[in-house]
Design a protein around this motif. Structure first.
Motif, PDB file in Angstrom:
ATOM      1  N   ILE A   1       0.837  -1.195   0.000  1.00  0.00           N
ATOM      2  CA  ILE A   1       0.000   0.000   0.000  1.00  0.00           C
ATOM      3  C   ILE A   1       0.875   1.249   0.000  1.00  0.00           C
ATOM      4  O   ILE A   1       0.614   2.195  -0.733  1.00  0.00           O
ATOM      5  N   ILE A   2       1.930   1.221   0.810  1.00  0.00           N
ATOM      6  CA  ILE A   2       2.835   2.372   0.842  1.00  0.00           C
ATOM      7  C   ILE A   2       3.495   2.538  -0.519  1.00  0.00           C
ATOM      8  O   ILE A   2       3.610   3.644  -1.038  1.00  0.00           O
ATOM      9  N   GLN A   3       3.907   1.441  -1.118  1.00  0.00           N
ATOM     10  CA  GLN A   3       4.531   1.522  -2.438  1.00  0.00           C
ATOM     11  C   GLN A   3       3.538   2.032  -3.482  1.00  0.00           C
ATOM     12  O   GLN A   3       3.922   2.733  -4.418  1.00  0.00           O
ATOM     13  N   ASP A   4       2.262   1.698  -3.330  1.00  0.00           N
ATOM     14  CA  ASP A   4       1.252   2.178  -4.270  1.00  0.00           C
ATOM     15  C   ASP A   4       1.034   3.687  -4.148  1.00  0.00           C
ATOM     16  O   ASP A   4       0.590   4.333  -5.090  1.00  0.00           O
ATOM     17  N   ALA A   5       1.317   4.248  -2.967  1.00  0.00           N
ATOM     18  CA  ALA A   5       1.147   5.684  -2.747  1.00  0.00           C
ATOM     19  C   ALA A   5       2.358   6.475  -3.234  1.00  0.00           C
ATOM     20  O   ALA A   5       2.369   7.688  -3.166  1.00  0.00           O
ATOM     21  N   GLU A   6       3.341   5.768  -3.748  1.00  0.00           N
ATOM     22  CA  GLU A   6       4.606   6.402  -4.117  1.00  0.00           C
ATOM     23  C   GLU A   6       4.687   6.671  -5.620  1.00  0.00           C
ATOM     24  O   GLU A   6       4.263   5.864  -6.434  1.00  0.00           O
ATOM     25  N   ILE A   7       5.217   7.815  -5.938  1.00  0.00           N
ATOM     26  CA  ILE A   7       5.573   8.155  -7.314  1.00  0.00           C
ATOM     27  C   ILE A   7       7.077   7.988  -7.404  1.00  0.00           C
ATOM     28  O   ILE A   7       7.813   8.564  -6.602  1.00  0.00           O
ATOM     29  N   ARG A   8       7.520   7.210  -8.356  1.00  0.00           N
ATOM     30  CA  ARG A   8       8.958   7.015  -8.532  1.00  0.00           C
ATOM     31  C   ARG A   8       9.432   7.920  -9.667  1.00  0.00           C
ATOM     32  O   ARG A   8       8.952   7.820 -10.786  1.00  0.00           O
ATOM     33  N   GLY A   9      10.361   8.780  -9.342  1.00  0.00           N
ATOM     34  CA  GLY A   9      10.841   9.740 -10.313  1.00  0.00           C
ATOM     35  C   GLY A   9      11.762   9.130 -11.346  1.00  0.00           C
ATOM     36  O   GLY A   9      12.708   8.447 -11.011  1.00  0.00           O
ATOM     37  N   ASN A  10      11.439   9.358 -12.600  1.00  0.00           N
ATOM     38  CA  ASN A  10      12.328   9.038 -13.710  1.00  0.00           C
ATOM     39  C   ASN A  10      11.871   9.853 -14.910  1.00  0.00           C
ATOM     40  O   ASN A  10      10.749  10.350 -14.955  1.00  0.00           O
ATOM     41  N   ALA A  11      12.748   9.989 -15.874  1.00  0.00           N
ATOM     42  CA  ALA A  11      12.465  10.859 -17.015  1.00  0.00           C
ATOM     43  C   ALA A  11      11.286  10.378 -17.850  1.00  0.00           C
ATOM     44  O   ALA A  11      10.660  11.172 -18.551  1.00  0.00           O
ATOM     45  N   GLU A  12      10.940   9.081 -17.790  1.00  0.00           N
ATOM     46  CA  GLU A  12       9.822   8.552 -18.583  1.00  0.00           C
ATOM     47  C   GLU A  12       8.481   8.649 -17.854  1.00  0.00           C
ATOM     48  O   GLU A  12       7.449   8.287 -18.406  1.00  0.00           O
ATOM     49  N   ALA A  13       8.476   9.110 -16.632  1.00  0.00           N
ATOM     50  CA  ALA A  13       7.227   9.215 -15.872  1.00  0.00           C
ATOM     51  C   ALA A  13       6.408  10.379 -16.438  1.00  0.00           C
ATOM     52  O   ALA A  13       6.769  11.534 -16.293  1.00  0.00           O
ATOM     53  N   THR A  14       5.317  10.041 -17.088  1.00  0.00           N
ATOM     54  CA  THR A  14       4.453  11.058 -17.671  1.00  0.00           C
ATOM     55  C   THR A  14       3.326  11.401 -16.701  1.00  0.00           C
ATOM     56  O   THR A  14       3.091  10.693 -15.716  1.00  0.00           O
ATOM     57  N   GLU A  15       2.617  12.449 -17.020  1.00  0.00           N
ATOM     58  CA  GLU A  15       1.473  12.857 -16.208  1.00  0.00           C
ATOM     59  C   GLU A  15       0.463  11.720 -16.088  1.00  0.00           C
ATOM     60  O   GLU A  15      -0.059  11.435 -15.008  1.00  0.00           O
ATOM     61  N   GLU A  16       0.186  11.022 -17.199  1.00  0.00           N
ATOM     62  CA  GLU A  16      -0.783   9.926 -17.179  1.00  0.00           C
ATOM     63  C   GLU A  16      -0.296   8.755 -16.340  1.00  0.00           C
ATOM     64  O   GLU A  16      -1.079   8.094 -15.665  1.00  0.00           O
ATOM     65  N   LYS A  17       0.999   8.474 -16.368  1.00  0.00           N
ATOM     66  CA  LYS A  17       1.536   7.372 -15.560  1.00  0.00           C
ATOM     67  C   LYS A  17       1.441   7.684 -14.073  1.00  0.00           C
ATOM     68  O   LYS A  17       1.298   6.795 -13.253  1.00  0.00           O
ATOM     69  N   ILE A  18       1.509   8.957 -13.734  1.00  0.00           N
ATOM     70  CA  ILE A  18       1.459   9.360 -12.328  1.00  0.00           C
ATOM     71  C   ILE A  18       0.023   9.482 -11.838  1.00  0.00           C
ATOM     72  O   ILE A  18      -0.314   9.002 -10.761  1.00  0.00           O
ATOM     73  N   LYS A  19      -0.836  10.114 -12.614  1.00  0.00           N
ATOM     74  CA  LYS A  19      -2.184  10.449 -12.153  1.00  0.00           C
ATOM     75  C   LYS A  19      -3.211   9.355 -12.425  1.00  0.00           C
ATOM     76  O   LYS A  19      -3.991   9.009 -11.551  1.00  0.00           O
ATOM     77  N   GLY A  20      -3.268   8.845 -13.628  1.00  0.00           N
ATOM     78  CA  GLY A  20      -4.275   7.845 -13.954  1.00  0.00           C
ATOM     79  C   GLY A  20      -4.457   7.707 -15.448  1.00  0.00           C
ATOM     80  O   GLY A  20      -3.762   8.346 -16.241  1.00  0.00           O
TER      81      GLY A  20
ATOM     82  N   PRO B   1      -1.275  10.308   2.397  1.00  0.00           N
ATOM     83  CA  PRO B   1       0.125  10.711   2.254  1.00  0.00           C
ATOM     84  C   PRO B   1       0.609  10.417   0.837  1.00  0.00           C
ATOM     85  O   PRO B   1       0.217   9.422   0.239  1.00  0.00           O
ATOM     86  N   LYS B   2       1.417  11.298   0.308  1.00  0.00           N
ATOM     87  CA  LYS B   2       1.995  11.119  -1.019  1.00  0.00           C
ATOM     88  C   LYS B   2       3.511  11.080  -0.860  1.00  0.00           C
ATOM     89  O   LYS B   2       4.084  11.865  -0.106  1.00  0.00           O
ATOM     90  N   ILE B   3       4.140  10.192  -1.584  1.00  0.00           N
ATOM     91  CA  ILE B   3       5.589  10.061  -1.536  1.00  0.00           C
ATOM     92  C   ILE B   3       6.104  10.171  -2.964  1.00  0.00           C
ATOM     93  O   ILE B   3       5.714   9.387  -3.822  1.00  0.00           O
ATOM     94  N   ILE B   4       6.941  11.143  -3.215  1.00  0.00           N
ATOM     95  CA  ILE B   4       7.562  11.289  -4.531  1.00  0.00           C
ATOM     96  C   ILE B   4       9.040  10.974  -4.343  1.00  0.00           C
ATOM     97  O   ILE B   4       9.789  11.772  -3.772  1.00  0.00           O
TER      98      ILE B   4
ATOM     99  N   GLY C   1      -3.333  15.280   3.375  1.00  0.00           N
ATOM    100  CA  GLY C   1      -2.242  14.536   3.982  1.00  0.00           C
ATOM    101  C   GLY C   1      -0.920  15.125   3.548  1.00  0.00           C
ATOM    102  O   GLY C   1      -0.866  15.993   2.675  1.00  0.00           O
ATOM    103  N   PRO C   2       0.142  14.644   4.113  1.00  0.00           N
ATOM    104  CA  PRO C   2       1.454  15.211   3.792  1.00  0.00           C
ATOM    105  C   PRO C   2       1.978  14.742   2.441  1.00  0.00           C
ATOM    106  O   PRO C   2       1.616  13.681   1.948  1.00  0.00           O
ATOM    107  N   PHE C   3       2.818  15.561   1.864  1.00  0.00           N
ATOM    108  CA  PHE C   3       3.584  15.213   0.665  1.00  0.00           C
ATOM    109  C   PHE C   3       5.028  15.070   1.111  1.00  0.00           C
ATOM    110  O   PHE C   3       5.578  15.958   1.759  1.00  0.00           O
ATOM    111  N   TYR C   4       5.643  13.963   0.776  1.00  0.00           N
ATOM    112  CA  TYR C   4       7.055  13.752   1.033  1.00  0.00           C
ATOM    113  C   TYR C   4       7.753  13.617  -0.313  1.00  0.00           C
ATOM    114  O   TYR C   4       7.209  13.003  -1.231  1.00  0.00           O
ATOM    115  N   ALA C   5       8.921  14.172  -0.410  1.00  0.00           N
ATOM    116  CA  ALA C   5       9.688  14.029  -1.644  1.00  0.00           C
ATOM    117  C   ALA C   5      11.152  13.816  -1.281  1.00  0.00           C
ATOM    118  O   ALA C   5      11.668  14.438  -0.351  1.00  0.00           O
ATOM    119  N   THR C   6      11.773  12.916  -2.010  1.00  0.00           N
ATOM    120  CA  THR C   6      13.214  12.749  -1.876  1.00  0.00           C
ATOM    121  C   THR C   6      13.861  13.270  -3.150  1.00  0.00           C
ATOM    122  O   THR C   6      13.250  13.257  -4.218  1.00  0.00           O
TER     123      THR C   6
END
Length: 170
Positions: free
Chosen positions: A1-20, A44-47, A82-87
Motif C-alpha cells: 500500500i505504501i509503495q502504491d502511494a509512491e511516485i517514482r521519479g524518472n524521465a519517462e514518468a508522464t502525467e498519465e503514468k502518475i495520475k491515472g 500521504p503522497k511520496i515522490i 495529507g502530507p507530501f514527502y519528496a526525496t
C-alpha cells in the motif's frame, strides 16, 4: 500500500503514468472516465527522486502538491488531505533542476546521510513495532486494498480515506 502511494521519479514518468488513465470499459461505451492511480487515492503522497522527473512533469503535479487537486482529461478530483514527502538525489547527469514553484511548496528540507553502523542498530532495535504489525497484517492490507480498488471509492477518495483510517485505528 505504501509503495502504491509512491511516485517514482524518472524521465519517462508522464502525467498519465502518475495520475491515472481512462477507464477502458467506460471508454468502450463512449464515456471518458478517469481511473485514478493509487497515488491520488491515498492521503500521504511520496515522490521518490522528484528531481529525476522532467520539469514539465513536476509542473503537472504542482497543483496536487499545492492544493491536493489532481486534474487529468478535464476531470478534477480532490485527494484526501495529507502530507507530501519528496526525496531528491544529489545533482548528477540523471537529475533535472527543480523549478522554484515546486521547491517552495515543501516546508522542510533535510539532507540525510547514512546514519552509520551504531545508529542503524539503534534504529533497527527500537523501530516502531506498531507500524510493522499494521503493515504486515494481511487482513488489514486486504481490507484496505478492497476499499481503494472499488471504482465507486475511486470517484470519491475522501470516503475511501475515511474508511481506511477507521480500519487502521481498529
Amino acid at each position: 500500500i505504501i509503495q502504491d502511494a509512491e511516485i517514482r521519479g524518472n524521465a519517462e514518468a508522464t502525467e498519465e503514468k502518475i495520475k491515472g488513465t481512462l477507464d477502458l470499459g467506460e471508454l468502450n461505451q463512449g464515456n471518458e472516465v478517469v481511473q485514478w492511480n493509487d497515488t491520488v487515492m491515498y492521503a500521504p503522497k511520496i515522490i521518490d527522486e522528484i528531481n529525476r522527473l522532467t520539469p514539465g512533469t513536476q509542473g503537472a503535479i504542482l497543483d496536487a502538491v499545492d492544493r491536493n487537486n489532481w486534474v487529468l482529461k478535464n476531470e478534477t478530483i480532490r485527494s484526501p488531505d495529507g502530507p507530501f514527502y519528496a526525496t531528491a538525489n544529489r545533482q548528477d547527469a540523471g537529475n533535472t533542476e527543480m523549478p522554484l514553484a515546486i521547491r517552495d511548496r515543501f516546508d522542510v528540507a533535510l539532507e540525510v546521510n547514512h546514519p552509520g553502523h551504531e545508529r542503524q542498530e539503534i534504529i533497527d532495535e527500537g523501530g516502531p513495532d506498531i507500524f510493522n504489525e499494521i503493515l504486515n497484517d494481511p487482513d488489514v492490507a486486504d481490507d484496505i486494498r478492497e476499499i481503494v480498488e472499488d471504482k465507486e471509492y475511486r470517484r470519491n477518495p475522501q470516503d475511501a480515506a475515511r474508511q481506511v483510517t477507521e480500519i487502521a485505528q481498529d
